[in-house]
Design an enzyme around this catalytic site. Sequence first.
Site, mmCIF file in Angstrom:
data_model
loop_
_atom_site.group_PDB
_atom_site.id
_atom_site.type_symbol
_atom_site.label_atom_id
_atom_site.label_comp_id
_atom_site.label_asym_id
_atom_site.label_seq_id
_atom_site.Cartn_x
_atom_site.Cartn_y
_atom_site.Cartn_z
ATOM 1 C CG HIS A 46 46.616 37.288 34.877
ATOM 2 N ND1 HIS A 46 46.673 37.467 33.510
ATOM 3 C CD2 HIS A 46 46.297 38.499 35.395
ATOM 4 C CE1 HIS A 46 46.419 38.726 33.222
ATOM 5 N NE2 HIS A 46 46.188 39.381 34.344
ATOM 6 C CD GLU A 49 42.431 39.260 37.936
ATOM 7 O OE1 GLU A 49 41.970 40.293 37.408
ATOM 8 O OE2 GLU A 49 43.656 39.051 38.080
ATOM 9 C CG HIS A 50 41.693 38.512 32.778
ATOM 10 N ND1 HIS A 50 41.681 39.456 31.785
ATOM 11 C CD2 HIS A 50 42.735 38.849 33.594
ATOM 12 C CE1 HIS A 50 42.656 40.320 31.980
ATOM 13 N NE2 HIS A 50 43.313 39.969 33.070
ATOM 14 C CD GLU A 126 46.971 42.047 31.980
ATOM 15 O OE1 GLU A 126 47.268 42.265 33.158
ATOM 16 O OE2 GLU A 126 45.958 41.403 31.634
#
Length: 409
Positions: A46, A49-50, A126
């Site tokens: 994750h 991806e950021h 998040e």
Amino acid sequence: MIKVYELSNGIKTIMESCDFFHSVSFGVWVKVGSRSETKENNGIAHMTEHMLFKRTETKTAGEIARITAKLGGNLNAYTSKECTSYYCKTLPELLEPAIEVIADMVCHSAVREEDLENEKTVVCDEIDMYKDSAEDYVHEVLQKKVYKHHPLGFLISGKKKNVKGFSPKDIQTFMDKYYTGKNIVISVAGCFEPEKTLELIKKYFGELKSGQKNTKFDTPKYYKTNFIKYKDIEQLHMNLVFPAVSFLDKDKYALTLLNNILGGDVSSRLFQELREKRGLTYNICSYGSSFCDTGLLHIYAVMNPSQEDFILSLIQKIIEDMTTSGVRREELEDSIQQTVVEMTLGQDNSAGRMSSNARMLMFEKELTSFEEAIRKIKTVSLEDINLTIEKYLQIEKMSMGIVKAEADR
């Protein structure tokens, strides 16, 4: 017509040209997600991806954002349990710049310490956001517990402790291992010229090293479990799960129809009995979480805490009625028609076609045409669906997660 190609570096490409569309969707799918992580690096897929949106060797985050806006603002990405996707829906004449910017992000990312430190704060926020959401929490934690220590139960966003410890080297090492030709599928659907587009893909992705293919996942064992979490909320959130099937299993068609009848829409048994007839809850539904080798069938409900026992008893009664009496032919016919309509309408969306084609090429041994999938849905019989109920809706295997207020301890 769907065409499949393989580049010299192992990248598989699937194309579906549809001239009647006014758009084209392009996506790069990497076969890596939280399921490929360890306890120590959970969250790195994750975070990677950021970071691909932060900087490349030739573009800053601001420049990537400006290009995204020019393409229509539809360039995005997500990380799942089993894959990571970077995609864009745009106009046919803008396909090349869309391919170029995604290729630059995937093939030429530049992870800098200062960018990473800034993004760690964003990702930690998040994580907190998901923890604050009782709906997300009751889903993710119950899945984590039924799969125990297996990576399929890991939270996609990871643990804050892990996130705060990632270094640029960690991200680069992860990409060197997984962001390689043999782990990538490129999918294009909509209005485009296949031969010209294939040459563009070779041009922008051809230099990516082939690497090693991500190995087959270990199938997790399902553990029946129950948990309660107390939070500062007003309503009670309940999630019930049953072990179910993967999206590759032959039973998936019958299970899709069963889900519709059980709680998949407003005409379902759960919705009609609990919401419409009794007014016990605003939100009651069922849905599936399917992976390449296993899956879960969920029932989710939000309610006043005082209704917990009564609603649970009603849900169990509906399940028991289905297991003893099966479903009615009218229910099955309605569910088949609903599913066919939904699938057909999905074909009117270039992004939907792009995504389904990519997933099919990445995980399935054989490509199933839209027409063949419709045929399989239509041929599910009453006997098939009743056997599916008997096989998967077993109360004795049901797990339960509840999130409710501190005052209800």
